[in-house]
Write a protein that holds these residues in place. Structure first.
Motif, PDB file in Angstrom:
ATOM      1  N   ILE A  46      36.560   2.047  -3.706  1.00 48.11           N
ATOM      2  CA  ILE A  46      35.295   1.552  -3.150  1.00 48.11           C
ATOM      3  C   ILE A  46      35.038   0.084  -3.506  1.00 48.11           C
ATOM      4  O   ILE A  46      34.706  -0.701  -2.613  1.00 48.11           O
ATOM      5  N   PRO A  47      35.198  -0.356  -4.757  1.00 45.86           N
ATOM      6  CA  PRO A  47      34.951  -1.782  -5.038  1.00 45.86           C
ATOM      7  C   PRO A  47      35.881  -2.722  -4.275  1.00 45.86           C
ATOM      8  O   PRO A  47      35.468  -3.801  -3.853  1.00 45.86           O
ATOM      9  N   TRP A  48      37.125  -2.314  -4.075  1.00 43.95           N
ATOM     10  CA  TRP A  48      38.061  -3.159  -3.331  1.00 43.95           C
ATOM     11  C   TRP A  48      37.667  -3.275  -1.869  1.00 43.95           C
ATOM     12  O   TRP A  48      37.802  -4.344  -1.259  1.00 43.95           O
ATOM     13  N   VAL A  49      37.188  -2.191  -1.291  1.00 44.45           N
ATOM     14  CA  VAL A  49      36.755  -2.226   0.109  1.00 44.45           C
ATOM     15  C   VAL A  49      35.590  -3.190   0.269  1.00 44.45           C
ATOM     16  O   VAL A  49      35.575  -4.030   1.181  1.00 44.45           O
ATOM     17  N   PHE A  50      34.603  -3.101  -0.629  1.00 42.86           N
ATOM     18  CA  PHE A  50      33.460  -3.993  -0.529  1.00 42.86           C
ATOM     19  C   PHE A  50      33.843  -5.438  -0.827  1.00 42.86           C
ATOM     20  O   PHE A  50      33.284  -6.359  -0.250  1.00 42.86           O
ATOM     21  N   ALA A  51      34.807  -5.656  -1.716  1.00 40.67           N
ATOM     22  CA  ALA A  51      35.263  -7.017  -1.994  1.00 40.67           C
ATOM     23  C   ALA A  51      35.920  -7.634  -0.764  1.00 40.67           C
ATOM     24  O   ALA A  51      35.690  -8.804  -0.440  1.00 40.67           O
ATOM     25  N   VAL A  52      36.723  -6.854  -0.046  1.00 39.85           N
ATOM     26  CA  VAL A  52      37.359  -7.352   1.178  1.00 39.85           C
ATOM     27  C   VAL A  52      36.306  -7.638   2.242  1.00 39.85           C
ATOM     28  O   VAL A  52      36.365  -8.678   2.930  1.00 39.85           O
ATOM     29  N   LEU A  53      35.336  -6.748   2.396  1.00 41.08           N
ATOM     30  CA  LEU A  53      34.275  -6.982   3.376  1.00 41.08           C
ATOM     31  C   LEU A  53      33.464  -8.224   3.023  1.00 41.08           C
ATOM     32  O   LEU A  53      33.090  -9.003   3.904  1.00 41.08           O
ATOM     33  N   TYR A  54      33.206  -8.444   1.746  1.00 40.26           N
ATOM     34  CA  TYR A  54      32.479  -9.624   1.295  1.00 40.26           C
ATOM     35  C   TYR A  54      33.278 -10.890   1.604  1.00 40.26           C
ATOM     36  O   TYR A  54      32.738 -11.881   2.089  1.00 40.26           O
ATOM     37  N   ILE A  58      32.357 -14.146   3.996  1.00 40.83           N
ATOM     38  CA  ILE A  58      32.424 -15.538   3.568  1.00 40.83           C
ATOM     39  C   ILE A  58      33.278 -16.349   4.544  1.00 40.83           C
ATOM     40  O   ILE A  58      32.910 -17.456   4.956  1.00 40.83           O
ATOM     41  N   LEU A  59      34.418 -15.811   4.927  1.00 39.82           N
ATOM     42  CA  LEU A  59      35.284 -16.509   5.872  1.00 39.82           C
ATOM     43  C   LEU A  59      34.614 -16.706   7.225  1.00 39.82           C
ATOM     44  O   LEU A  59      34.747 -17.757   7.853  1.00 39.82           O
ATOM     45  N   LYS A  60      33.895 -15.694   7.688  1.00 40.24           N
ATOM     46  CA  LYS A  60      33.192 -15.808   8.965  1.00 40.24           C
ATOM     47  C   LYS A  60      32.155 -16.917   8.903  1.00 40.24           C
ATOM     48  O   LYS A  60      32.044 -17.722   9.825  1.00 40.24           O
TER      49      LYS A  60
END
Length: 69
Positions: A46-54, A58-60
């Motif tokens: 779960i933390p990795w999924v949210f880190a990727v979404l975050y 940022i990139l967007k």
């Protein structure tokens, strides 16, 4: 925008009711034939999924032409 509103509602509920919210989430996952090891595996990802979404957010925002902040 809809995802942001839904996320805000979920976060407010979970922060307001952390024990009952966590209990309901856990029982719904176990009730769906998920094993304990599968639940622990999910908790680890779960933390990795949210880190990727975050990071994607940022990139967007960084790649927008008109606004950076």
């Amino acid at each position: 925008m809809v995802i942001g509103i839904l996320t805000t509602i979920i976060v407010f509920y979970l922060y307001g009711h952390p024990v009952s919210g966590g209990y309901q989430l856990t029982t719904s996952l176990i009730g769906s034939n998920m094993t304990t090891s599968g639940l622990l595996n999910l908790i680890n990802w779960i933390p990795w999924v949210f880190a990727v979404l975050y990071l994607l957010g940022i990139l967007k925002n960084a790649l927008r032409r008109n606004r950076f902040f």
